[in-house]
Structures are given as C-alpha cells and as structure tokens.
Write an enzyme that holds these catalytic residues in place. Structure first.
Site, PDB file in Angstrom:
ATOM      1  N   ASN A  68       2.240   4.548   7.713  1.00  0.00           N
ATOM      2  CA  ASN A  68       1.679   3.323   7.138  1.00  0.00           C
ATOM      3  C   ASN A  68       2.367   2.023   7.555  1.00  0.00           C
ATOM      4  O   ASN A  68       1.766   0.954   7.499  1.00  0.00           O
ATOM      5  CB  ASN A  68       1.740   3.509   5.608  1.00  0.00           C
ATOM      6  CG  ASN A  68       1.605   2.229   4.830  1.00  0.00           C
ATOM      7  OD1 ASN A  68       0.521   1.694   4.687  1.00  0.00           O
ATOM      8  ND2 ASN A  68       2.726   1.725   4.310  1.00  0.00           N
ATOM      9  N   ILE A  96       0.837  -1.209   0.000  1.00  0.00           N
ATOM     10  CA  ILE A  96       0.000   0.000   0.000  1.00  0.00           C
ATOM     11  C   ILE A  96       0.871   1.258   0.000  1.00  0.00           C
ATOM     12  O   ILE A  96       0.607   2.212  -0.723  1.00  0.00           O
ATOM     13  CB  ILE A  96      -0.948  -0.011   1.230  1.00  0.00           C
ATOM     14  CG1 ILE A  96      -1.946  -1.170   1.114  1.00  0.00           C
ATOM     15  CG2 ILE A  96      -1.675   1.324   1.365  1.00  0.00           C
ATOM     16  CD1 ILE A  96      -2.764  -1.444   2.373  1.00  0.00           C
ATOM     17  N   LYS A 118      -4.654  -1.776  15.914  1.00  0.00           N
ATOM     18  CA  LYS A 118      -5.375  -0.902  14.977  1.00  0.00           C
ATOM     19  C   LYS A 118      -6.492  -0.128  15.682  1.00  0.00           C
ATOM     20  O   LYS A 118      -6.776   1.022  15.330  1.00  0.00           O
ATOM     21  CB  LYS A 118      -5.907  -1.719  13.795  1.00  0.00           C
ATOM     22  CG  LYS A 118      -4.800  -2.340  12.934  1.00  0.00           C
ATOM     23  CD  LYS A 118      -3.835  -1.285  12.364  1.00  0.00           C
ATOM     24  CE  LYS A 118      -2.848  -1.872  11.376  1.00  0.00           C
ATOM     25  NZ  LYS A 118      -1.931  -0.869  10.810  1.00  0.00           N
ATOM     26  N   ILE A 177      -6.771  -5.959   1.346  1.00  0.00           N
ATOM     27  CA  ILE A 177      -6.135  -5.351   0.166  1.00  0.00           C
ATOM     28  C   ILE A 177      -5.026  -6.294  -0.308  1.00  0.00           C
ATOM     29  O   ILE A 177      -4.267  -6.826   0.518  1.00  0.00           O
ATOM     30  CB  ILE A 177      -5.529  -3.967   0.522  1.00  0.00           C
ATOM     31  CG1 ILE A 177      -6.575  -3.027   1.151  1.00  0.00           C
ATOM     32  CG2 ILE A 177      -4.882  -3.316  -0.701  1.00  0.00           C
ATOM     33  CD1 ILE A 177      -7.703  -2.574   0.256  1.00  0.00           C
ATOM     34  N   SER A 179      -7.140   0.032  10.171  1.00  0.00           N
ATOM     35  CA  SER A 179      -7.644  -1.141   9.441  1.00  0.00           C
ATOM     36  C   SER A 179      -9.077  -1.357   9.880  1.00  0.00           C
ATOM     37  O   SER A 179      -9.464  -0.945  10.977  1.00  0.00           O
ATOM     38  CB  SER A 179      -6.815  -2.371   9.824  1.00  0.00           C
ATOM     39  OG  SER A 179      -7.469  -3.564   9.403  1.00  0.00           O
ATOM     40  N   TYR A 222      -2.877  -7.599  16.455  1.00  0.00           N
ATOM     41  CA  TYR A 222      -3.103  -6.712  15.300  1.00  0.00           C
ATOM     42  C   TYR A 222      -4.385  -5.896  15.506  1.00  0.00           C
ATOM     43  O   TYR A 222      -4.390  -4.676  15.354  1.00  0.00           O
ATOM     44  CB  TYR A 222      -3.191  -7.556  14.025  1.00  0.00           C
ATOM     45  CG  TYR A 222      -3.322  -6.753  12.748  1.00  0.00           C
ATOM     46  CD1 TYR A 222      -2.200  -6.170  12.154  1.00  0.00           C
ATOM     47  CD2 TYR A 222      -4.562  -6.570  12.127  1.00  0.00           C
ATOM     48  CE1 TYR A 222      -2.315  -5.438  10.975  1.00  0.00           C
ATOM     49  CE2 TYR A 222      -4.683  -5.843  10.953  1.00  0.00           C
ATOM     50  CZ  TYR A 222      -3.553  -5.273  10.371  1.00  0.00           C
ATOM     51  OH  TYR A 222      -3.669  -4.544   9.212  1.00  0.00           O
TER      52      TYR A 222
HETATM   53  P1  NDP Z   1       3.483  -4.843   3.489  1.00  0.00           P
HETATM   54  O1  NDP Z   1       3.941  -5.946   4.367  1.00  0.00           O
HETATM   55  O2  NDP Z   1       3.354  -5.083   2.028  1.00  0.00           O
HETATM   56  O3  NDP Z   1       4.404  -3.552   3.725  1.00  0.00           O
HETATM   57  C1  NDP Z   1       4.717  -3.111   5.015  1.00  0.00           C
HETATM   58  C2  NDP Z   1       5.804  -2.078   4.931  1.00  0.00           C
HETATM   59  O4  NDP Z   1       6.101  -1.630   6.247  1.00  0.00           O
HETATM   60  C3  NDP Z   1       7.089  -2.603   4.333  1.00  0.00           C
HETATM   61  O5  NDP Z   1       7.555  -1.661   3.386  1.00  0.00           O
HETATM   62  C4  NDP Z   1       8.054  -2.676   5.514  1.00  0.00           C
HETATM   63  O6  NDP Z   1       9.371  -2.397   5.062  1.00  0.00           O
HETATM   64  C5  NDP Z   1       7.510  -1.559   6.417  1.00  0.00           C
HETATM   65  N1  NDP Z   1       7.836  -1.746   7.834  1.00  0.00           N
HETATM   66  C6  NDP Z   1       7.481  -2.781   8.640  1.00  0.00           C
HETATM   67  N2  NDP Z   1       7.990  -2.595   9.866  1.00  0.00           N
HETATM   68  C7  NDP Z   1       8.665  -1.414   9.844  1.00  0.00           C
HETATM   69  C8  NDP Z   1       9.399  -0.676  10.808  1.00  0.00           C
HETATM   70  N3  NDP Z   1       9.566  -1.127  12.061  1.00  0.00           N
HETATM   71  N4  NDP Z   1       9.957   0.504  10.442  1.00  0.00           N
HETATM   72  C9  NDP Z   1       9.811   0.963   9.185  1.00  0.00           C
HETATM   73  N5  NDP Z   1       9.120   0.319   8.224  1.00  0.00           N
HETATM   74  C10 NDP Z   1       8.561  -0.862   8.553  1.00  0.00           C
HETATM   75  O7  NDP Z   1       2.090  -4.373   4.108  1.00  0.00           O
HETATM   76  P2  NDP Z   1       0.786  -3.698   3.460  1.00  0.00           P
HETATM   77  O8  NDP Z   1       1.160  -2.779   2.368  1.00  0.00           O
HETATM   78  O9  NDP Z   1      -0.211  -4.764   3.230  1.00  0.00           O
HETATM   79  O10 NDP Z   1       0.270  -2.880   4.732  1.00  0.00           O
HETATM   80  C11 NDP Z   1       0.623  -1.524   4.966  1.00  0.00           C
HETATM   81  C12 NDP Z   1      -0.208  -1.031   6.137  1.00  0.00           C
HETATM   82  O11 NDP Z   1      -1.596  -1.176   5.821  1.00  0.00           O
HETATM   83  C13 NDP Z   1       0.010  -1.798   7.438  1.00  0.00           C
HETATM   84  O12 NDP Z   1      -0.032  -0.893   8.524  1.00  0.00           O
HETATM   85  C14 NDP Z   1      -1.184  -2.750   7.487  1.00  0.00           C
HETATM   86  O13 NDP Z   1      -1.504  -3.132   8.797  1.00  0.00           O
HETATM   87  C15 NDP Z   1      -2.249  -1.877   6.858  1.00  0.00           C
HETATM   88  N6  NDP Z   1      -3.387  -2.633   6.305  1.00  0.00           N
HETATM   89  C16 NDP Z   1      -3.177  -3.602   5.363  1.00  0.00           C
HETATM   90  C17 NDP Z   1      -4.250  -4.314   4.850  1.00  0.00           C
HETATM   91  C18 NDP Z   1      -4.082  -5.393   3.826  1.00  0.00           C
HETATM   92  O14 NDP Z   1      -5.067  -6.141   3.598  1.00  0.00           O
HETATM   93  N7  NDP Z   1      -2.928  -5.522   3.184  1.00  0.00           N
HETATM   94  C19 NDP Z   1      -5.625  -4.039   5.315  1.00  0.00           C
HETATM   95  C20 NDP Z   1      -5.719  -2.987   6.298  1.00  0.00           C
HETATM   96  C21 NDP Z   1      -4.634  -2.320   6.775  1.00  0.00           C
HETATM   97  P3  NDP Z   1      10.699  -2.950   5.775  1.00  0.00           P
HETATM   98  O15 NDP Z   1      10.431  -4.382   6.146  1.00  0.00           O
HETATM   99  O16 NDP Z   1      11.761  -2.744   4.764  1.00  0.00           O
HETATM  100  O17 NDP Z   1      10.893  -2.067   6.964  1.00  0.00           O
END
Ligand code: NDP
Length: 255
Positions: A94, A24, A166, A195, A147, A162
C-alpha cells in the site's frame, strides 16, 4: 456466522501492510486484525499508533521500519518476520506518495521518486514476499494498491508520474497473477477513488473544491469503505479472483 467466518475469516494468517502507520494502510491493518490475522506494519517512520489501536482491540500486531524501495531493508525485515511469525500469507502493498506538478515543471528526480516508491517499491515487496511464499509452498495472496488514476486522468491537478505509476501497478498485478498462478498465489489490485486520508488532506482547499462537483457522490470516500473489498481479496472467498483490479471509486470512472 460460521459460514461467513469460513469465507472471510483470516484467523491463523499473517498479513503485511506497507504504509500502515496512517491513512488507508492503518484502517486496512485494523480490518485484517479484526478478521483474525496477525498484522505486521512496515513504514519508514514506524506505526506505533496503529499497533496500539489493534492491541487495544484484542488483535495481534507489530511494526517494523523499512523503506520499500530498499531491497536490503526489505530482505532484513522479511527475515525478522519469518523469525517472529514463521510465514507471510497476505501482502497489502500500500505504501505510496503523490506529487502534484505539471510535467514541464516537475523534475526528473520527482518523477523517479514517485515511480520508485509506488511501482518499484511494490515490485520489490511483491518479489520478496512471493519468493518466500513459493519456497514455503504457501498459497497466499498479494493486493497491490493502485488507484482510479491508473485508468483515468483525474483533473484538474497534473500528476503524470502518479498516474503512470498506478497504471504500472495494474499491469504489474496482472503479470504477477499469471506468473504465479501455478503456485496458487493470487495477485490483485485495488483502485480507490478519492479517499479522505492525510495524503488527500495535504492538498489545497481550492483543489478539493474543484474535485467535489466531479465526484458523482459529491464526497470523498471513507477509508473504512475499502475494508470489505480488501478483506474479500485477502480471504478464502476470493479463491478464483486473481489478476483483477477492483475499483472502489463512488462511480467516478463511470463517465
Ligand atoms: P498516506 O500519505 O496517508 O500514507 C502513506 C503511507 O505510506 C505512510 O504510512 C508512509 O509512511 C508510507 N510510505 C511512503 N513511502 C514509503 C516508503 N518508501 N517505504 C515505506 N513506507 C512508505 O497515504 P494514503 O493512505 O492516502 O494512501 C495509501 C495508498 O493508497 C497510496 O499508495 C496511494 O497512492 C493510494 N491511494 C490513495 C488515494 C487517496 O485518495 N488517499 C486514492 C487512491 C489510491 P512513512 O512516511 O512513515 O514511510
């Protein structure tokens, strides 16, 4: 066009997107850039692919490495952003993770990891960026990633950490919206349904098969479907929208 540009254009704005290396965050970063903003992507492992995509499209972006749970790292990258971009107008908070485990089998370390990244991480980022906005008298805005799991318990997977994180994000959002309204800083949250991203791709097929009949649309949302909602919240069009949680869930929470 001028009318829409005035309402939704982000030219001259600097937007931080945490976790913008994929999923996202990557799509929203691209959306901000298309609306005219310079985008700064923060993640632990870097976001070169997102930056390249935006630059190829004629936009402005760079990435910096930071763990959002680490205050020192966050302060260091914010100082770097201040040097390179001068200010921050928008934060899309995010970065997040999810662990599917029932409560009796999840460890306290796993609970802490999820709460630390999803809730405390957003608090640390919002606090640091809010402080900068207040010091510089920037009437900016923050969009926290929540979420639908912050208001309902989606099944059949168990993910209490989780869901609790949220729900915390939604109330943190309302609290900061009240606290900073006097500074002209708006704070809202976004609550998507399922998503299609690397996070959701990682779950076993059996679980996805269980989700499909529970979704009124019978399909997961495309991350692109979130862009207009986030652009609205980030834009001048949303002047009076603060303390809101915007659901984009294909009607999942309607029953
Ligand atoms: P992804 O797992 O595809 O991406 C998550 C991102 O967060 C990665 O780029 C990761 O990069 C980064 N990240 C994780 N931990 C850290 C940290 N400690 N510091 C900095 N960056 C961090 O997840 P989504 O795109 O699916 O989700 C994005 C957000 O949307 C989340 O908060 C999720 O809870 C929320 N969401 C998602 C839904 C879904 O169905 N996919 C539905 C509702 C909400 P890196 O590991 O390099 O740090």
């Amino acid at each position: 066009m001028q009318y829409l540009e005035k309402l939704f254009g982000l030219t001259g704005k600097t937007a931080i997107v945490t976790g913008g290396g994929r999923g996202i965050g990557q799509v929203i970063a691209h959306g901000f850039a298309r609306a005219g903003a310079e985008v700064v992507i923060l993640s632990r492992s870097g976001a070169q692919e997102t930056v390249d995509k935006i630059l190829r499209d004629g936009g402005k972006a760079y990435d910096l490495k930071a763990d959002v749970t680490d205050e020192k790292q966050v302060d260091t990258v914010l100082a770097e952003i201040e040097k390179r971009s001068g200010k921050v107008d928008i934060l899309f908070n995010n970065a997040g993770i999810c662990i599917h485990k029932d409560t009796l089998n999840a460890s306290i370390a796993e609970w802490r990891e999820v709460i630390d990244i999803n809730l405390t991480g957003e608090y640390i980022m919002a606090r640091a960026v809010g402080r900068m906005m207040i010091e510089k008298e920037i009437r900016g805005n923050i969009i926290n990633m929540a979420s639908m799991s912050g208001t309902i318990v989606n099944i059949p997977q168990w993910q209490a950490s989780y869901n609790a994180s949220k729900a915390g994000v939604i109330h943190l959002t309302k609290s900061l919206a009240m606290e900073w309204a006097g500074y002209g800083i708006r704070v809202n949250s976004l609550s998507p349904g399922y998503i299609a991203t690397p996070m959701s791709a990682d779950v076993e097929q059996e679980l996805k098969d269980a989700w499909t009949p529970l979704m009124p649309t019978h399909e997961m949302g495309d991350p692109e479907a979130l862009v207009p909602a986030v652009l609205y919240l980030a834009s001048p069009a949303a002047t009076y929208t603060t303390g809101s949680d915007v659901l984009v869930d294909g009607a999942y929470t309607c029953f």
